[in-house]
Enzyme design. Structure first.
Site, PDB file in Angstrom:
ATOM      1  N   ALA A 181       0.814  -1.215   0.000  1.00  0.00           N
ATOM      2  CA  ALA A 181       0.000   0.000   0.000  1.00  0.00           C
ATOM      3  C   ALA A 181       0.845   1.261   0.000  1.00  0.00           C
ATOM      4  O   ALA A 181       0.431   2.290  -0.536  1.00  0.00           O
ATOM      5  CB  ALA A 181      -0.943  -0.005   1.198  1.00  0.00           C
ATOM      6  N   THR A 182       2.039   1.197   0.587  1.00  0.00           N
ATOM      7  CA  THR A 182       2.887   2.402   0.584  1.00  0.00           C
ATOM      8  C   THR A 182       3.170   2.821  -0.861  1.00  0.00           C
ATOM      9  O   THR A 182       3.041   4.001  -1.208  1.00  0.00           O
ATOM     10  CB  THR A 182       4.201   2.137   1.351  1.00  0.00           C
ATOM     11  N   ASN A 241      -5.756   2.686  11.202  1.00  0.00           N
ATOM     12  CA  ASN A 241      -4.919   1.563  11.648  1.00  0.00           C
ATOM     13  C   ASN A 241      -4.595   1.608  13.128  1.00  0.00           C
ATOM     14  O   ASN A 241      -4.310   0.583  13.734  1.00  0.00           O
ATOM     15  CB  ASN A 241      -3.614   1.513  10.833  1.00  0.00           C
ATOM     16  N   HIS A 287      -0.865  -8.043   3.249  1.00  0.00           N
ATOM     17  CA  HIS A 287      -0.494  -8.601   4.562  1.00  0.00           C
ATOM     18  C   HIS A 287      -1.430  -8.198   5.701  1.00  0.00           C
ATOM     19  O   HIS A 287      -1.332  -8.730   6.790  1.00  0.00           O
ATOM     20  CB  HIS A 287       0.974  -8.297   4.895  1.00  0.00           C
ATOM     21  N   CYS A 341       4.678   1.577  13.521  1.00  0.00           N
ATOM     22  CA  CYS A 341       5.696   2.531  13.073  1.00  0.00           C
ATOM     23  C   CYS A 341       5.993   3.536  14.177  1.00  0.00           C
ATOM     24  O   CYS A 341       7.135   3.800  14.501  1.00  0.00           O
ATOM     25  CB  CYS A 341       5.225   3.315  11.844  1.00  0.00           C
TER      26      CYS A 341
END
Ligand code: PLP
Length: 376
Positions: free
Chosen positions: A73-74, A153, A201, A319
């Site tokens: 997705a990044t 998220n 994922h 992150c």
């Protein structure tokens, strides 16, 4: 003992069906899917089956659009934002997004800002949701693109994506949805979107593959230049194994939607009942049930994670937790540093068993009580 895994927003266990679908393309069927010979064509056919499966999970059948495989997705988000913005006229070089977006969006728009694009980052309320009146006042006819995620998220709240997309469309702007955490779990209003980013994922597929859905008529400049794969606009040899894994995971999402949903709702009820004394971060209503972001006054989340080694869980996003910074999402909903540092994220889903969830929650609660009694 393998830790009990409660970090489904960071990544999800690979579905056995996805692993099975990948295996032949890792072993004997290793050909390059862009080769013209029979083995290559076979691999290319597997990629196309996967494309259909992911499109079906997006319910893209009725919509005119194309799905491009990416490394995740990044890449999909970077491509959507940079590729669309470079095509927009000067009068439309303005992007509107939300303060609680993933770094893949926020850091990319910050970079675009340095390239001369006007960037407007809308705040969210204490519930984590954007105010639609505010959004309406800021999405205007100078806006070229609006980017908003479906499910957050970190705190699991569900943004009013359909309404935001309508506001964008009314002003002639494109709408990008980061549907990474919501795919197959929360209805995605694809009919209102122009660009949608997903990744394998987070939905029981392999790491290293994702996709960008692009509505017909939306023109993107390539992000990756090279061999001209994917219709000439996303270069790089595709991995049939990764694509097949994503395809199989997407197929399961469609097949198991109801069963997965009922399971997650039940787990969430168990978790909420067991975590008395913890305060929920974000809206209690507009949320995906498999994400429980909660805080408890006086608890140090980082220490809790270190203390409860039998459970894999997170403080804020994976992150943010590595960086030592408090989460930008928790700050955006108005939490102070102490509140953010006392917040944990519990993520569960398809393969979480209720008894292991209960055991994990008891271990977390015991460790939290120990911390609090030592501090008293
Ligand atoms: N968007 C959201 C909401 C995410 O949770 C993530 C993963 O952390 C990403 C984007 C980036 O996805 P990927 O890991 O495939 O690059």
């Amino acid at each position: 003992m393998t830790p009990i895994y409660l970090d489904y927003q960071a990544t999800t266990p690979l579905a056995p069906e996805a692993a099975e679908a990948m295996r032949p393309w890792l072993d004997e069927k290793f050909a390059n899917p862009h080769s013209a010979h029979r083995l290559g064509r076979e691999a290319a056919a597997a990629v196309e089956v996967a494309r259909e499966q992911v499109s079906a999970a997006l319910q893209a059948g009725k919509e005119g659009g194309r799905l491009f495989f990416t490394s995740g997705a990044t890449e999909a988000i970077n491509w959507a934002l940079k590729g669309a913005l470079s095509r927009l006229p000067d009068s439309r070089r303005r992007v509107v997004t939300l303060a609680t977006e993933h770094a893949a969006v926020l850091d990319t728009v910050e970079w675009l800002g340095r390239m001369g694009v006007e960037v407007d980052v809308l705040p969210v309320g204490p519930d984590g949701l954007v105010d639609l009146d505010l959004a309406a006042s800021r999405i205007d006819d100078r806006t070229g693109l609006v980017a908003a995620m479906l499910v957050n998220n970190e705190i699991g709240v569900v943004q009013p994506v359909a309404q935001l997309a309508e506001l964008a469309r009314d002003c002639g702007a494109l709408f990008l949805c980061d549907a990474v955490q919501g795919l197959g779990r929360v209805p995605l209003p694809l009919d209102s979107c122009d660009l949608v980013a997903v990744t394998a994922h987070k939905v029981h597929g392999p790491k290293g593959v994702g996709a960008l859905w692009v509505r017909d008529g939306v023109i993107l400049d390539p992000l990756l230049h090279g061999g001209g794969q994917e219709g000439g606009i996303r270069s790089g040899t595709l991995s049939p194994a990764l694509c097949a894994g994503l395809g199989a995971a997407a197929k399961l999402l469609s097949e198991r939607a109801e069963e997965d949903h009922a399971h997650v709702v039940k787990l969430a009820e168990t978790a909420r009942a067991r975590m008395q004394g913890w305060i929920l971060n974000g809206s209690p209503v507009e949320r995906y049930a498999g994400n429980l972001n909660i805080r408890r006054t006086g608890v140090d989340a980082a220490r809790l994670i270190a203390d409860v080694r039998q459970v894999a869980f997170s403080a804020g996003s994976a992150c943010a937790s590595g960086s030592g910074r408090t989460s930008h999402v928790l700050r955006a909903i108005g939490l102070d540093d102490a509140e953010a540092r006392s917040s944990i994220r519990l993520g569960f889903g398809r393969y979480t068993k209720e008894d292991e969830l209960i055991l994990a929650l008891d271990l977390i609660n015991e460790a939290a009580e120990r911390q609090l009694s030592l501090a008293a």
